[in-house]
Write an enzyme that holds these catalytic residues in place. Structure first.
Site, PDB file in Angstrom:
ATOM      1  N   GLN A  74     -12.925   7.946 -28.970  1.00  0.00           N
ATOM      2  CA  GLN A  74     -13.090   7.121 -30.165  1.00  0.00           C
ATOM      3  C   GLN A  74     -14.259   6.175 -29.969  1.00  0.00           C
ATOM      4  OE1 GLN A  74      -9.271   5.461 -31.801  1.00  0.00           O
ATOM      5  NE2 GLN A  74      -8.396   6.241 -29.913  1.00  0.00           N
ATOM      6  N   ALA A  88      -2.636   6.925 -26.153  1.00  0.00           N
ATOM      7  CA  ALA A  88      -3.026   7.999 -27.074  1.00  0.00           C
ATOM      8  C   ALA A  88      -1.853   8.340 -27.988  1.00  0.00           C
ATOM      9  CB  ALA A  88      -3.458   9.241 -26.295  1.00  0.00           C
ATOM     10  N   ALA A 121       0.827  -1.208   0.000  1.00  0.00           N
ATOM     11  CA  ALA A 121       0.000   0.000   0.000  1.00  0.00           C
ATOM     12  C   ALA A 121       0.861   1.257   0.000  1.00  0.00           C
ATOM     13  CB  ALA A 121      -0.932  -0.001   1.206  1.00  0.00           C
ATOM     14  N   HIS A 150      -9.609  13.956 -27.537  1.00  0.00           N
ATOM     15  CA  HIS A 150     -10.498  13.193 -28.416  1.00  0.00           C
ATOM     16  C   HIS A 150     -10.867  11.874 -27.757  1.00  0.00           C
ATOM     17  CE1 HIS A 150      -6.610  11.301 -29.242  1.00  0.00           C
ATOM     18  NE2 HIS A 150      -7.259  10.265 -29.769  1.00  0.00           N
ATOM     19  N   ASN A 157      -8.546   7.309 -24.813  1.00  0.00           N
ATOM     20  CA  ASN A 157      -7.156   7.134 -24.368  1.00  0.00           C
ATOM     21  C   ASN A 157      -6.582   8.525 -24.169  1.00  0.00           C
ATOM     22  OD1 ASN A 157      -7.602   4.417 -25.029  1.00  0.00           O
ATOM     23  ND2 ASN A 157      -6.661   4.640 -27.054  1.00  0.00           N
ATOM     24  N   CYS A 170     -27.999  -2.559 -10.186  1.00  0.00           N
ATOM     25  CA  CYS A 170     -28.901  -1.788  -9.312  1.00  0.00           C
ATOM     26  C   CYS A 170     -28.650  -2.165  -7.849  1.00  0.00           C
ATOM     27  CB  CYS A 170     -30.361  -2.056  -9.679  1.00  0.00           C
ATOM     28  SG  CYS A 170     -30.872  -1.319 -11.247  1.00  0.00           S
ATOM     29  N   CYS A 223      -2.373  20.832 -34.494  1.00  0.00           N
ATOM     30  CA  CYS A 223      -2.331  19.443 -34.939  1.00  0.00           C
ATOM     31  C   CYS A 223      -3.453  19.197 -35.938  1.00  0.00           C
ATOM     32  CB  CYS A 223      -2.470  18.530 -33.727  1.00  0.00           C
ATOM     33  SG  CYS A 223      -4.134  18.526 -33.050  1.00  0.00           S
TER      34      CYS A 223
END
Lengths: 331, 331
Positions: A166, A158, A21, A164, A151, A197, A39
């Site tokens: 996907q 990424a 831990a 972004h 990502n 639930c 970009c």
């Protein structure tokens, strides 16, 4: 003493390894921040992506500036939209053509933007774009499933830093979704209640794994998380499919997601992360035993041989401590 | 056109993404090489590990120098050998104490050594140590499974660079092993043949995914690999449990593994990798439908949201090309 915990849906055990831990802040790495700009996803470069499928625009013409989000085909798609599946055998093996869809949701024109800093309205529009794409792809009879995912940061896979997400639409229901569906259906057969639930009810009663709540959503650290700070956001009302969400629910979700991301960034110094949106198969809406949810996994350590060989995850961060840290309580 | 391929044992589909195909050399990253030395696993530092459980020694006394390999308890174990399982519930959740074993196999006293450069005899001794530990841990009725694995290089999750492998013994059969056992049993019910034996027969007949062969073993690129250059080494004779291997078979396996590692290092510039040794559960030896195998996965890219959310892997390297590269044929 380390503890073994079982995921109540898929039956996967994890090791909560208290021997290893650490404090929440010990997990922080270098923050993910956009360094470049201009970009292919930036405003003004709309001609550098394939033509848009959907966009948030007022009166501006498609494929030019003046948008708040854009959905475009992935330029290097994992699956292709054209063609037939043509399943075939090779001795004892099975194969088919890689038919499907692979789209990119450019979440904002702002290269330096993020889920934590966008306006809640702009984020709600992105969530609405997910819903609209799910509803549209559902019309294609070759497709069985759509997974929306994100990502963020190189360590999380990424390849571009502009904000972004996907989606990949597949002609097969992915195995992990099948396992969640099967586990949820087994629980239903036993109890005639949705396991998700039941989890939500228990967590809201016990509180120690709840991170935050809104009118219609709860963010929590699951009982048997694979990864430190793994978190789920679920609708508190039973909903099997993401695309069933109403506009006011999407706005509520946007607020919860933004608040969650701010807490994650504050606790872990803007970590790389993935999110995934498991929902019902496209042609199985209205399932009484399944419940869509958003899974967020910060990418804090490398997955190693034991996990790959066993499916058994070793997690050094008890979810009760992770939830407390994300609630802002001293660790 | 990308292709979808199904793993014949667990039913997991993968995307062989030819759109993203690259040459074998494009996957190479910085080589994993030991930089430091005189670590806690080096000769002379035997007092820095917990006392050894097993070692390759002539007449030298335990826990001093003069060994070829050592097996020691992990100093920061994921599971503890002491105590009872005490399964209990927490509402709808299940937990038990983290009882098990976590051991380290220090493969050589040479900090700069590797599976590719050790002598075949020394490597055979390490494999024999795996077998001896499996046979010993089998006596503990609390334990159901032992997974032997190796993390090599920081990207593959190794925290120490000195050559070592590990084993974790669990009181539960890991979910991925259960899935392999269930899939293998289903095939047996249909055909009364071992699916692994059938795969080996088909691959040896077709040859294009075979990397190398010896008297008793075959190394191959599986039909539906999750990762670029994922490779399996299997005994050609049916064997469900690793610990059933005879000494001459272990020597044969050592030679094949060493040859395979040399090819992998030459093709991918000494990559980080994991290996895992799925074998039968401790108390289920002699299964007619299961077949132990060694899985090797070079760590070449980050696993991202789509894989975590779906269990569907996108692999840019067709296994036929990977096998050709590892056979030394021009790419």
């Amino acid at each position: 003493m380390p503890e073994l915990r079982k995921d109540p849906v898929v039956g996967r055990w994890v090791i909560i390894s208290t021997e290893r831990a650490r404090r929440p802040t010990d997990f922080a790495r270098d923050p993910v921040r956009a360094k470049g700009s201009n970009c292919v996803f930036c405003a003004g470069n709309e001609d550098k992506t394939p033509p848009e499928i959907l966009a948030g625009r007022g009166d501006t013409p498609p494929n030019g500036p003046g948008w708040t989000y854009r959905v475009v085909p992935n330029k290097f798609p994992a699956l292709r939209i054209e063609g037939d599946l043509e399943p075939s055998g090779e001795g004892l093996f099975d194969r088919m053509n890689g038919v499907g869809a692979h789209e990119v949701v450019i979440e904002t024109p702002d290269h330096q933007g993020s889920l934590a800093t966008m306006s809640a309205d702009a984020l709600a529009d992105v969530l609405m774009a997910y819903r609209d794409r799910l509803l549209d792809l559902k019309k294609d009879p070759r497709l069985e499933y759509v997974l929306v995912f994100k990502n963020h940061g190189e360590a999380a896979g990424a390849s571009l830093e502009h904000p972004h997400s996907q989606l990949i639409a597949t002609p097969i229901i992915p195995i992990m979704v099948t396992e969640e569906l099967d586990g949820s259906a087994r629980y239903w057969q036993m109890k005639e209640r949705c396991v998700w639930c039941d989890i939500i009810r228990q967590e809201r009663r016990e509180r120690h794994r709840v991170i935050l709540e809104s009118k219609g959503f709860v963010a929590l650290a699951p009982f048997a998380p694979r990864f430190p700070f793994e978190s789920w956001i679920l609708p508190t009302r039973h909903r099997s499919a993401f695309e069933e969400l109403e506009v006011d629910e999407l706005r509520d979700l946007a607020t919860v997601l933004r608040d969650f991301m701010r807490r994650l960034n504050a606790t872990l110094n803007e970590p790389p992360f993935n999110f995934m949106l498991p929902t019902s198969p496209l042609h199985d809406a209205g399932l009484e035993y399944f419940h869509w949810h958003l899974e967020i996994i910060p990418k804090l350590a490398n997955v190693a041989g034991f996990e790959w060989g066993s499916g058994f995850f070793i997690n050094p961060m008890p979810p009760e401590q992770a939830a407390a840290a994300l609630r802002g309580e001293a660790g």
